[in-house]
Design a protein around this motif. Structure first.
Motif, PDB file in Angstrom:
ATOM      1  N   GLN A 176       0.833  -1.205   0.000  1.00  0.00           N
ATOM      2  CA  GLN A 176       0.000   0.000   0.000  1.00  0.00           C
ATOM      3  C   GLN A 176       0.868   1.255   0.000  1.00  0.00           C
ATOM      4  O   GLN A 176       0.571   2.228  -0.707  1.00  0.00           O
ATOM      5  CB  GLN A 176      -0.915   0.000   1.225  1.00  0.00           C
ATOM      6  N   ASN A 177       1.944   1.236   0.785  1.00  0.00           N
ATOM      7  CA  ASN A 177       2.875   2.372   0.767  1.00  0.00           C
ATOM      8  C   ASN A 177       3.471   2.575  -0.618  1.00  0.00           C
ATOM      9  O   ASN A 177       3.643   3.715  -1.076  1.00  0.00           O
ATOM     10  CB  ASN A 177       3.995   2.167   1.791  1.00  0.00           C
ATOM     11  N   ALA A 178       3.800   1.470  -1.264  1.00  0.00           N
ATOM     12  CA  ALA A 178       4.353   1.552  -2.619  1.00  0.00           C
ATOM     13  C   ALA A 178       3.332   2.149  -3.576  1.00  0.00           C
ATOM     14  O   ALA A 178       3.655   3.027  -4.390  1.00  0.00           O
ATOM     15  CB  ALA A 178       4.781   0.164  -3.094  1.00  0.00           C
ATOM     16  N   GLN A 179       2.103   1.694  -3.476  1.00  0.00           N
ATOM     17  CA  GLN A 179       1.053   2.209  -4.349  1.00  0.00           C
ATOM     18  C   GLN A 179       0.867   3.715  -4.143  1.00  0.00           C
ATOM     19  O   GLN A 179       0.749   4.473  -5.119  1.00  0.00           O
ATOM     20  CB  GLN A 179      -0.257   1.468  -4.072  1.00  0.00           C
ATOM     21  N   ASN A 180       0.871   4.139  -2.885  1.00  0.00           N
ATOM     22  CA  ASN A 180       0.725   5.571  -2.591  1.00  0.00           C
ATOM     23  C   ASN A 180       1.896   6.375  -3.150  1.00  0.00           C
ATOM     24  O   ASN A 180       1.712   7.459  -3.712  1.00  0.00           O
ATOM     25  CB  ASN A 180       0.620   5.788  -1.083  1.00  0.00           C
ATOM     26  N   ALA A 181       3.095   5.843  -2.989  1.00  0.00           N
ATOM     27  CA  ALA A 181       4.285   6.557  -3.445  1.00  0.00           C
ATOM     28  C   ALA A 181       4.353   6.607  -4.965  1.00  0.00           C
ATOM     29  O   ALA A 181       4.728   7.633  -5.550  1.00  0.00           O
ATOM     30  CB  ALA A 181       5.543   5.906  -2.874  1.00  0.00           C
ATOM     31  N   TYR A 182       3.997   5.507  -5.612  1.00  0.00           N
ATOM     32  CA  TYR A 182       3.956   5.518  -7.086  1.00  0.00           C
ATOM     33  C   TYR A 182       2.944   6.542  -7.582  1.00  0.00           C
ATOM     34  O   TYR A 182       3.196   7.270  -8.557  1.00  0.00           O
ATOM     35  CB  TYR A 182       3.606   4.131  -7.622  1.00  0.00           C
ATOM     36  N   ALA A 183       1.793   6.608  -6.918  1.00  0.00           N
ATOM     37  CA  ALA A 183       0.752   7.548  -7.344  1.00  0.00           C
ATOM     38  C   ALA A 183       1.194   8.991  -7.140  1.00  0.00           C
ATOM     39  O   ALA A 183       0.917   9.864  -7.981  1.00  0.00           O
ATOM     40  CB  ALA A 183      -0.541   7.274  -6.574  1.00  0.00           C
ATOM     41  N   LYS A 190       8.687   9.360 -13.557  1.00  0.00           N
ATOM     42  CA  LYS A 190       8.453   8.687 -14.838  1.00  0.00           C
ATOM     43  C   LYS A 190       8.222   7.186 -14.674  1.00  0.00           C
ATOM     44  O   LYS A 190       8.713   6.378 -15.459  1.00  0.00           O
ATOM     45  CB  LYS A 190       9.634   8.912 -15.782  1.00  0.00           C
ATOM     46  N   ILE A 191       7.473   6.820 -13.642  1.00  0.00           N
ATOM     47  CA  ILE A 191       7.205   5.410 -13.393  1.00  0.00           C
ATOM     48  C   ILE A 191       5.769   5.227 -12.922  1.00  0.00           C
ATOM     49  O   ILE A 191       5.147   6.154 -12.395  1.00  0.00           O
ATOM     50  CB  ILE A 191       8.155   4.816 -12.328  1.00  0.00           C
ATOM     51  N   VAL A 192       5.268   4.029 -13.125  1.00  0.00           N
ATOM     52  CA  VAL A 192       3.985   3.620 -12.568  1.00  0.00           C
ATOM     53  C   VAL A 192       4.222   2.309 -11.828  1.00  0.00           C
ATOM     54  O   VAL A 192       5.206   1.615 -12.064  1.00  0.00           O
ATOM     55  CB  VAL A 192       2.916   3.437 -13.663  1.00  0.00           C
ATOM     56  N   MET A 193       3.315   1.982 -10.938  1.00  0.00           N
ATOM     57  CA  MET A 193       3.475   0.754 -10.168  1.00  0.00           C
ATOM     58  C   MET A 193       3.385  -0.448 -11.095  1.00  0.00           C
ATOM     59  O   MET A 193       2.431  -0.580 -11.870  1.00  0.00           O
ATOM     60  CB  MET A 193       2.406   0.662  -9.084  1.00  0.00           C
ATOM     61  N   GLY A 223       9.102 -21.844 -21.816  1.00  0.00           N
ATOM     62  CA  GLY A 223       8.308 -21.713 -23.025  1.00  0.00           C
ATOM     63  C   GLY A 223       7.465 -20.470 -23.084  1.00  0.00           C
ATOM     64  O   GLY A 223       6.652 -20.311 -23.996  1.00  0.00           O
ATOM     65  N   GLN A 224       7.664 -19.545 -22.144  1.00  0.00           N
ATOM     66  CA  GLN A 224       6.899 -18.307 -22.106  1.00  0.00           C
ATOM     67  C   GLN A 224       7.828 -17.100 -22.279  1.00  0.00           C
ATOM     68  O   GLN A 224       9.027 -17.184 -22.035  1.00  0.00           O
ATOM     69  CB  GLN A 224       6.139 -18.174 -20.772  1.00  0.00           C
ATOM     70  N   VAL A 225       7.239 -15.981 -22.703  1.00  0.00           N
ATOM     71  CA  VAL A 225       7.988 -14.736 -22.854  1.00  0.00           C
ATOM     72  C   VAL A 225       7.404 -13.702 -21.891  1.00  0.00           C
ATOM     73  O   VAL A 225       6.188 -13.485 -21.867  1.00  0.00           O
ATOM     74  CB  VAL A 225       7.914 -14.205 -24.301  1.00  0.00           C
ATOM     75  N   TYR A 226       8.268 -13.095 -21.134  1.00  0.00           N
ATOM     76  CA  TYR A 226       7.857 -12.101 -20.145  1.00  0.00           C
ATOM     77  C   TYR A 226       8.578 -10.784 -20.446  1.00  0.00           C
ATOM     78  O   TYR A 226       9.798 -10.774 -20.631  1.00  0.00           O
ATOM     79  CB  TYR A 226       8.208 -12.546 -18.720  1.00  0.00           C
ATOM     80  N   THR A 227       7.827  -9.692 -20.478  1.00  0.00           N
ATOM     81  CA  THR A 227       8.416  -8.374 -20.707  1.00  0.00           C
ATOM     82  C   THR A 227       8.659  -7.679 -19.380  1.00  0.00           C
ATOM     83  O   THR A 227       7.778  -7.673 -18.511  1.00  0.00           O
ATOM     84  CB  THR A 227       7.484  -7.500 -21.561  1.00  0.00           C
ATOM     85  N   THR A 228       9.836  -7.112 -19.216  1.00  0.00           N
ATOM     86  CA  THR A 228      10.113  -6.377 -17.973  1.00  0.00           C
ATOM     87  C   THR A 228       9.379  -5.036 -17.978  1.00  0.00           C
ATOM     88  O   THR A 228       9.073  -4.472 -19.024  1.00  0.00           O
ATOM     89  CB  THR A 228      11.619  -6.126 -17.798  1.00  0.00           C
ATOM     90  N   GLN A 229       9.132  -4.531 -16.797  1.00  0.00           N
ATOM     91  CA  GLN A 229       8.511  -3.223 -16.617  1.00  0.00           C
ATOM     92  C   GLN A 229       9.451  -2.340 -15.793  1.00  0.00           C
ATOM     93  O   GLN A 229      10.134  -2.829 -14.897  1.00  0.00           O
ATOM     94  CB  GLN A 229       7.176  -3.349 -15.886  1.00  0.00           C
ATOM     95  N   LYS A 230       9.477  -1.060 -16.099  1.00  0.00           N
ATOM     96  CA  LYS A 230      10.322  -0.144 -15.334  1.00  0.00           C
ATOM     97  C   LYS A 230       9.701   0.075 -13.965  1.00  0.00           C
ATOM     98  O   LYS A 230       8.596   0.599 -13.836  1.00  0.00           O
ATOM     99  CB  LYS A 230      10.498   1.179 -16.063  1.00  0.00           C
ATOM    100  N   ALA A 231      10.426  -0.327 -12.931  1.00  0.00           N
ATOM    101  CA  ALA A 231       9.934  -0.204 -11.568  1.00  0.00           C
ATOM    102  C   ALA A 231      10.589   0.938 -10.814  1.00  0.00           C
ATOM    103  O   ALA A 231      10.052   1.421  -9.805  1.00  0.00           O
ATOM    104  CB  ALA A 231      10.165  -1.510 -10.801  1.00  0.00           C
ATOM    105  N   ALA A 232      11.772   1.372 -11.268  1.00  0.00           N
ATOM    106  CA  ALA A 232      12.491   2.461 -10.596  1.00  0.00           C
ATOM    107  C   ALA A 232      13.246   3.260 -11.630  1.00  0.00           C
ATOM    108  O   ALA A 232      13.763   2.704 -12.609  1.00  0.00           O
ATOM    109  CB  ALA A 232      13.447   1.906  -9.544  1.00  0.00           C
ATOM    110  N   ASP A 233      13.323   4.567 -11.410  1.00  0.00           N
ATOM    111  CA  ASP A 233      14.088   5.462 -12.286  1.00  0.00           C
ATOM    112  C   ASP A 233      15.042   6.268 -11.409  1.00  0.00           C
ATOM    113  O   ASP A 233      14.692   7.306 -10.878  1.00  0.00           O
ATOM    114  CB  ASP A 233      13.152   6.382 -13.069  1.00  0.00           C
ATOM    115  N   PHE A 234      16.267   5.758 -11.259  1.00  0.00           N
ATOM    116  CA  PHE A 234      17.247   6.436 -10.424  1.00  0.00           C
ATOM    117  C   PHE A 234      17.722   7.734 -11.070  1.00  0.00           C
ATOM    118  O   PHE A 234      18.114   8.669 -10.366  1.00  0.00           O
ATOM    119  CB  PHE A 234      18.442   5.520 -10.155  1.00  0.00           C
TER     120      PHE A 234
END
Length: 437
Positions: free
Chosen positions: A190-197, A204-207, A300-311
């Motif tokens: 929840q803290n992460a969600q609040n901080a991302y918002a 330049k990031i979203v949760m 056998g699966q492909v997963y795309t990374t998401q930007k979680a932090a922008d230092f």
């Protein structure tokens, strides 16, 4: 001859003044990082300890080396350095530098290096990952508990700007889940969600959001952390107005990786004209890198990374918050140094009963003041620009985890394979990899 001797003395004093890792040095280290030569980059920093990292900058010395050893796959050695950095941070944390006289008379480099709040928070994250790579989940959880405590304190004392870290909170939630501390994990999420918002637009990031299978306990999970890019580098920017009885000259030399340092140029002009007002302040210079996204192939699966932090965005936000104080101090120093030059000119002229002697004295003090006017360009520069991540669910057992790195046009420009990764049923494995090209 007297003028020449005075100028030489000024240069001697200049050369012995406070120093920080130069833009040229940081660029040289980054070239090794871009080539994946993390241990060699760490050795480069170690070799320049006496030149760029004085005792008051011990925190920075440990941070710059620790993250490189982390990327070099030496978690124990990296953790020892992070532990030392945290000891220095804790020792300085309660002290105030607002009253440091040297910052108002000489330059900001006279004060010890105080880690930025985001740098402080990231030490806990890096230590946690180091512990995970050594198979010590409980120690990782303790480190993230310390991170959450620090961020709770920060929120209580700082109402605006960076007062929480969305990525560190999100990562803490994953660690607390892994050790069965579900309530704490929910609070951190929840803290992460609040901080991302709240900070998402500036950073330049979203949760990040990931699909979790309904029968996830039947699988094993791999959390892949992709450290990407190069942090923008701080460099010195100056503004100088120099004058004599007939001419006025304005210039704004900036630090580069090739040219003479701006404080040297400013000292020369101040000495040549006899009077000068010099202002200095740090600015960030973006560093180019090509990798724009990453893809994980597993089971056998492909997963795309998401930007979680922008230092990179954090570094810019931190400088933006500090800039009013920086500009106030540099303006104050300009007044103090000009007053000192005028007083030296008057005192020398009176003592020698000779205006030429006064001019030489004023010239020397003005040149010395310009030589000492340096911006504080210290930063934890070995951090990546961003962290991308994904959550991968595979069958338990040994797995090869392949990662593809793509440029902005979608072209594959690099890859890495983690071979024979032992993924336990219902458990988690954390992997990280650094790209900087």
């Amino acid at each position: 001859m007297k003028k020449a001797r005075a100028f030489c003395l000024g240069l001697v004093l200049f050369c012995s003044a406070c120093a920080a890792p130069s833009l040229r040095f940081k660029t040289e280290v980054n070239q090794l990082v871009s080539a994946g030569q993390f241990k060699q980059a760490e050795e480069q920093i170690l070799s320049k300890q006496n030149k760029y990292y004085k005792k008051k900058d011990a925190t920075l010395f440990y941070l710059d080396r620790a993250s490189l050893l982390h990327d070099a796959g030496q978690p124990a050695e990296s953790d020892a350095l992070f532990a030392s950095a945290q000891e220095y941070i804790d020792a300085l944390y309660a002290k105030s530098i607002t009253g440091s006289l040297g910052r108002f008379v000489i330059n900001d480099l006279t004060a010890p290096y105080y880690a930025a709040n985001y740098e402080h928070a990231l030490t806990y994250y890096y230590r946690a990952v180091n512990f995970l790579e050594q198979g010590n989940l409980s120690a990782a959880a303790i480190e993230m508990r310390r991170a959450v405590f620090f961020l709770d304190e920060l929120r209580g004392t700082k109402r605006t700007g960076y007062n929480d870290d969305p990525f560190v909170q999100y990562f803490a939630s994953l660690i607390f889940e892994s050790v069965g501390q579900r309530s704490d994990a929910r609070i951190c999420r929840q803290n992460a969600q609040n901080a991302y918002a709240r900070l998402g637009d500036k950073l330049k990031i979203v949760m990040p959001e990931f699909s979790v299978p309904a029968d996830a306990n039947s699988f094993g999970e791999v959390i892949f952390l992709h450290y990407n890019g190069l942090l923008p580098l701080k460099k010195t920017q100056t503004i100088q107005v120099a004058w004599d009885k007939a001419l006025v000259m304005a210039s704004s030399p900036a630090e580069t990786a090739e040219q003479v340092a701006p404080e040297v140029q400013n000292a020369l002009m101040a000495g040549l004209y006899g009077s000068a007002v010099t202002l200095s302040f740090p600015e960030l210079e973006n560093q180019p890198y090509r990798v724009a996204s990453s893809w994980v192939l597993a089971g056998g699966q492909v997963y795309t990374t998401q930007k979680a932090a922008d230092f990179a965005a954090l570094a810019k936000l931190d400088l933006e918050e500090k800039m009013p104080g920086i500009l106030f101090r540099t303006a104050t120093r300009a007044v103090v140094k000009e007053v000192a030059a005028v007083q030296a000119r008057q005192a020398a002229a009176s003592a020698a009963d000779n205006s030429a002697a006064g001019d030489l004295a004023g010239m020397f003090v003005s040149a010395l003041g310009a030589a000492l006017e340096k911006a504080d360009t210290r930063q934890w520069f070995t951090l990546p620009a961003e962290v991308r991540m994904t959550r991968v669910f595979v069958l338990p057992g040994n797995q090869n985890i392949r990662v593809l790195f793509r440029d902005g046009n979608g072209n594959i420009i690099g890859e890495h394979t983690f071979e024979n990764v032992n993924v336990p049923r219902g458990g988690r494995v954390f992997l990280h990899y650094r790209t900087a090209y």
